[in-house]
Design an enzyme around this catalytic site. Structure first.
Site, PDB file in Angstrom:
ATOM      1  N   ARG A 234      -5.663  -0.968   3.922  1.00 32.80           N
ATOM      2  CA  ARG A 234      -3.978  -1.022   3.846  1.00 32.80           C
ATOM      3  C   ARG A 234      -3.670  -0.095   4.895  1.00 32.80           C
ATOM      4  O   ARG A 234      -4.361   0.798   5.430  1.00 32.80           O
ATOM      5  CB  ARG A 234      -3.577  -0.567   2.434  1.00 32.80           C
ATOM      6  CG  ARG A 234      -4.014  -1.497   1.494  1.00 32.80           C
ATOM      7  CD  ARG A 234      -4.901  -0.678   0.247  1.00 32.80           C
ATOM      8  NE  ARG A 234      -5.595  -1.456  -0.581  1.00 32.80           N
ATOM      9  CZ  ARG A 234      -4.888  -2.055  -1.769  1.00 32.80           C
ATOM     10  NH1 ARG A 234      -3.541  -1.958  -2.084  1.00 32.80           N
ATOM     11  NH2 ARG A 234      -5.675  -3.061  -2.621  1.00 32.80           N
ATOM     12  N   ASP A 326       1.031   1.106   0.684  1.00 30.68           N
ATOM     13  CA  ASP A 326      -0.315   0.897   0.097  1.00 30.68           C
ATOM     14  C   ASP A 326      -0.828  -0.409  -0.345  1.00 30.68           C
ATOM     15  O   ASP A 326      -1.595  -0.603  -0.750  1.00 30.68           O
ATOM     16  CB  ASP A 326      -0.696   1.964  -1.071  1.00 30.68           C
ATOM     17  CG  ASP A 326       0.572   1.896  -2.200  1.00 30.68           C
ATOM     18  OD1 ASP A 326       1.576   2.129  -1.679  1.00 30.68           O
ATOM     19  OD2 ASP A 326       0.294   1.444  -3.250  1.00 30.68           O
TER      20      ASP A 326
END
Length: 574
Positions: A234, A326
């Site tokens: 991510r 995230d």
């Protein structure tokens, strides 16, 4: 010289022999679980945590921590599975029938060849830097290489505590697991890049959750989804190391090199002959040459993949709900299905996450801007690590904007069956839909039934749309009639036949989407031990653009009960 008959017979025998050999090859690549080909490049090539305990803590100078599933199980059961994901892994679908399959994919029995770990990452949550986050309840088993040398990570979500669990228990409930499993597969079938789901199992144990955060917790069935993706990296995977100062900046470079090597190899192999040099549009007439810096070329591709993803979300009316950095995949995948939702009544401010309701940061209409904001944070991280210049970072953001507009305009144009983008017509349509709270999916699906015939009497123009234009008064009927007249004139000018246009539009406008109330019905049955509706819903969502006779009820507007509190609340991520 051979006779024609002999030659033909030989040819048939030759083809049959080839088919037989091909069949043997196909049969051979279908593996059982013990024969999967593991690689573990993430663990092998990146710095790891020297500790392997599950105690919640800050993990420094490492991309992961080795940790085994710790969830308690009691007679786990297989709820649902995806044969198309098994195919990606060259896994024999008969493996789903194994008695020990639920034990393996609940984490209770080790999977032969796996090297489990939890990833370390950080992120901006609702616009504020949150520091270390990481896989708090997801444990990656490793990477499987299939016969095509494609890399697929297998990950158990809800498998127990990790060092990144903070104050949580590392577990997941059946409610949220069903939603994640179904949406992963539904999004794939809609043609939208996404993580996938191999299977969903119950643990046989209960998990305590306070669904409404009102001090009234209750026990819910525990469950685990096996998620599958080429990578779960991510934006926050890079941010966490850049945030920790100069001593960890080398990890940003190491992780970027790893990502490019395994997931963007074409970026590493670019040559000067491709002359990917672009004007920055600034007054000094300067240029950005993407062939001179692989990190810049990579950043641009991440930006464009993200822009394309968000444009596709907008096209089908999908709202992610928690677009923190995230939860943004570096591969441009839809990732982390928590409080998501598809539009029913069209509302640009639709916000499926109740914790986001005051500011609606992540509402449907804001997703394109939030995508850009997140790209800015990602580019800033690479810039801080001195992998790209500020000019290259700005260029990546510029390309995000250009790619999004190009892709979104192309999508909405095709949804309407138009030959070219018509801003005024589309703006008026979306405004009308918002005023009358028109069902987004059903409206676009019905629109293909309108004929490009300017002689249709005015009082008949709205007949194809009557099931979605409900309870509108005279003034609104006039507004819609005016729009349809303009739309028909535009269609007539294109010269495309009604049949050809309908086929094209129906391939862009799904009949079936994973509405929240459909999920809730499947969840209610599953919590009583009946998994049939989950499996049936999966089958329907695997063919969203097909008519599917007998399945029409899955395309209906939500019933009144669907608007009660609890049908997709913030706790859907629990």
């Amino acid at each position: 010289m051979d006779s024609p008959m002999i030659t033909a017979a030989s040819s048939v025998d030759s083809v049959a022999d080839k088919l037989k050999k091909q069949s043997l090859v196909d049969e051979k690549v279908k593996s059982n679980l013990e024969d999967l080909t593991w690689d573990h490049s993430f663990v092998r090539e990146l710095p790891g945590d020297p500790r392997n305990d599950n105690f919640p803590r800050e993990v420094f100078h490492a991309c992961y921590t080795k940790v085994n599933p710790s969830v308690e199980v009691e007679n786990p059961q297989l709820v649902a599975w995806s044969e198309s994901v098994a195919e990606l892994l060259d896994l024999d679908p008969r493996e789903f029938e194994r008695p020990d399959f639920p034990l393996i994919f609940s984490g209770a029995s080790p999977l032969v060849g796996a090297v489990p770990y939890a990833q370390c990452y950080g992120g901006h949550q609702f616009g504020t830097w949150a520091g270390q986050l990481g896989d708090g309840r997801a444990i990656t088993l490793g990477e499987v290489l299939n016969a095509k040398s494609e890399r697929w990570e297998l990950q158990l979500k809800g498998a127990g505590k990790t060092p990144y669990s903070r104050f949580a228990d590392g577990l997941a409930v059946l409610r949220s697991s069903i939603r994640e499993f179904l949406c992963s597969e539904a999004m794939h079938s809609l043609g939208i890049p996404t993580t996938r789901a191999l299977c969903l199992v119950t643990t046989g144990k209960y998990v305590t959750r306070d669904m409404f955060y009102d001090g009234n917790p209750k026990d819910e069935p525990g469950a685990i989804v096996c998620r599958v993706a080429q990578s779960f990296l991510r934006f926050g995977s890079y941010q966490i190391h850049a945030s920790r100062g100069k001593e960890d900046l080398d990890i940003v470079r190491t992780l970027a090199d790893y990502t490019i090597r395994h997931h963007f190899p074409h970026v590493e192999n670019m040559s000067k002959s491709e002359s990917l040099s672009f004007s920055t549009g600034e007054e000094d007439n300067s240029f950005v040459d993407l062939t001179s810096n692989k990190y810049a070329a990579w950043a641009v591709e991440v930006a464009e993949r993200t822009a394309s993803l968000v444009a596709r979300w907008q096209g089908v009316g999908f709202t992610h709900g928690v677009l923190n950095t995230d939860n943004m995949s570096v591969l441009g995948l839809s990732i982390d299905y928590g409080p998501f939702g598809f539009l029913d009544a069209f509302d640009p401010n639709y916000t499926p996450n109740t914790t986001d309701l005051p500011g609606r940061r992540y509402c449907f209409a804001n997703q394109p801007d939030i995508g850009l904001w997140n790209i800015a944070q990602f580019a800033s991280t690479l810039s801080f690590a001195e992998l790209i210049t500020d000019k290259e970072a700005n260029y990546a953001m510029e390309r995000y904007g250009t790619k999004f507009m190009d892709e979104y305009q192309a999508i909405i144009t095709r949804k309407l069956g138009l030959s070219k983008y018509n801003k005024q017509l589309i703006s008026k349509l979306l405004n009308n839909m918002a005023v009358d709270k028109v069902d987004y999916t059903n409206f676009f699906r019905l629109l293909s039934n309108i004929k490009a015939d300017t002689s249709i009497p005015e009082q008949e123009l709205l007949v194809p749309l009557k099931s979605v234009l409900l309870d509108i008064g005279k003034e609104r009927k006039e507004a819609w009639t005016t729009w349809v007249q303009t739309y028909i004139e535009e269609l007539s000018a294109s010269g495309t036949s009604d049949e050809e246009r309908k086929a094209s539009m129906d391939s862009m406008n799904p009949k079936y989407i994973l509405r929240n109330y459909l999920c809730q019905s499947a969840i209610d049955a599953a919590e009583q031990g009946d998994f049939g509706e989950v499996r049936k819903l999966l089958k329907v969502m695997e063919r969203p653009y097909d008519e599917q006779p007998g399945m029409e009820k899955y395309a209906r507007l939500p019933p009144a009960w669907a608007y009660r509190p609890g049908v997709c609340m913030l706790s859907c991520s629990s």
